[in-house]
Design an enzyme around this catalytic site. Structure first.
Site, short mmCIF file in Angstrom:
data_model
loop_
_atom_site.label_atom_id
_atom_site.label_comp_id
_atom_site.label_asym_id
_atom_site.label_seq_id
_atom_site.Cartn_x
_atom_site.Cartn_y
_atom_site.Cartn_z
N CYS A 297 11.25 -0.92 -32.92
CA CYS A 297 11.93 0.37 -33.11
C CYS A 297 10.96 1.48 -32.72
CB CYS A 297 12.45 0.51 -34.54
SG CYS A 297 11.19 0.44 -35.83
N ARG B 186 12.39 0.09 -39.15
CA ARG B 186 13.79 -0.27 -38.88
C ARG B 186 13.87 -1.65 -38.26
NH1 ARG B 186 15.87 4.71 -35.36
NH2 ARG B 186 13.66 4.73 -34.80
#
Length: 300
Positions: free
Chosen positions: A254, A259
């Site tokens: 990410c 994430r």
């Protein structure tokens, strides 16, 4: 009956790895509230927003700050084996503890924590499905006082490099020298290069776009409206539609690795795929010299 069971197991092994059920790695808010007083259950909050834990947290929880407790504060790296073991012992964690992680912002940093726990071989680690958001939405108990636990006896293993991707691993995929499925879990605008970072987040890369060869499956596609993970069948369909079906190793990335830890958890823990998280992510790749970048938006 035993013969039939043996045949079923043998058949599963011939078809591939027998995947663990989601309940092996997730607990519901209902389960946690019922088991919150169990001395073997150790609850850890890993949130990113300042003051969230101090304002109120799930009873019995200990606070881990991801940017100081779970990383090396001198060099950009994860926390060392020795410091991690010390951290866990101070949190009262024993070798036979069941560890439940949860946090704010959709459990992104709690998933980062789960990844670090996995790297150091800590067993019985689960995420609270839906995280802090779901717990609060259901008006379950919160407290502001933190109890100091007795020192634990946990022993952690040396870091397992098989769970972590490096810049060289990702460049090899970009240059078609590695047969690995690369999953960019950022938003479509980040992936295309239209924006460098999510709205309101500091820009940390000099180039925008994505790693050539990466497929875009935003992390949010893996969760329902309440923040809980979708079913295994739903997850398989979502990733298979993007060409990620577990037939070859996977690397997730990410912007800073949190994430992508959430997607790492979905793919590795819930689906049982061979997955590494690239925690250097776009802040490293987008600033690296001499690496190929795909920028469909033309912002370079």
């Amino acid at each position: 009956m035993k013969i039939i069971k043996s045949l079923l197991i043998a058949g599963s092994l011939l078809l591939g790895t027998v995947h663990a059920a989601p309940s092996d790695f997730l607990v519901s808010t209902d389960w946690l509230e019922k088991n919150i007083s169990n001395p073997k259950v150790k609850l850890i909050e890993v949130s990113v927003n300042p003051g969230v834990f101090e304002r109120a947290h799930i009873p019995g929880a200990i606070n881990f700050e991801w940017h100081t407790d779970l990383v090396d504060t001198v060099r950009r790296d994860i926390v060392s084996q020795q410091n991690f073991e010390t951290l866990l012992r101070k949190a009262g964690i024993n070798n036979d503890s069941t560890i439940i992680l949860y946090g704010d912002t959709n459990n992104w940093f709690a998933a980062w924590g789960a990844w670090v726990f996995d790297i150091y071989g800590v067993k019985e680690v689960k995420l609270l499905d839906g995280g802090r958001k779901k717990w609060e939405a259901e008006n379950r108990p919160l407290v502001a006082v933190t109890k100091i636990p007795s020192v634990g006896n946990i022993k952690v293993s040396a870091a397992n490099p098989a769970l972590r991707a490096r810049l060289s691993d990702v460049v090899a995929v970009a240059e078609k020298k590695s047969n690995v499925a690369l999953v960019d879990i950022r938003s479509a605008d980040e992936y295309s290069g239209k924006v460098f970072a999510p709205a309101g987040v500091q820009e940390l890369a000099v180039r925008a776009g994505h790693v050539p060869g990466a497929t875009n499956v935003p992390w949010g596609q893996a969760v329902a409206a309440d923040g809980t993970f979708k079913s295994v069948d739903e997850l398989k369909k979502i990733y298979a539609a993007a060409g990620v079906d577990g037939s070859k190793p996977v690397i997730t990335y990410c912007r800073i690795g949190e994430r992508s830890s959430h997607t790492w958890f979905a793919l590795k823990k819930l689906l049982g795929y061979d997955v590494r998280n690239y925690d250097g992510s776009w802040t490293e790749y987008g600033n690296a010299v001499g690496v190929p970048v795909s920028n469909p938006a033309g912002t370079v």
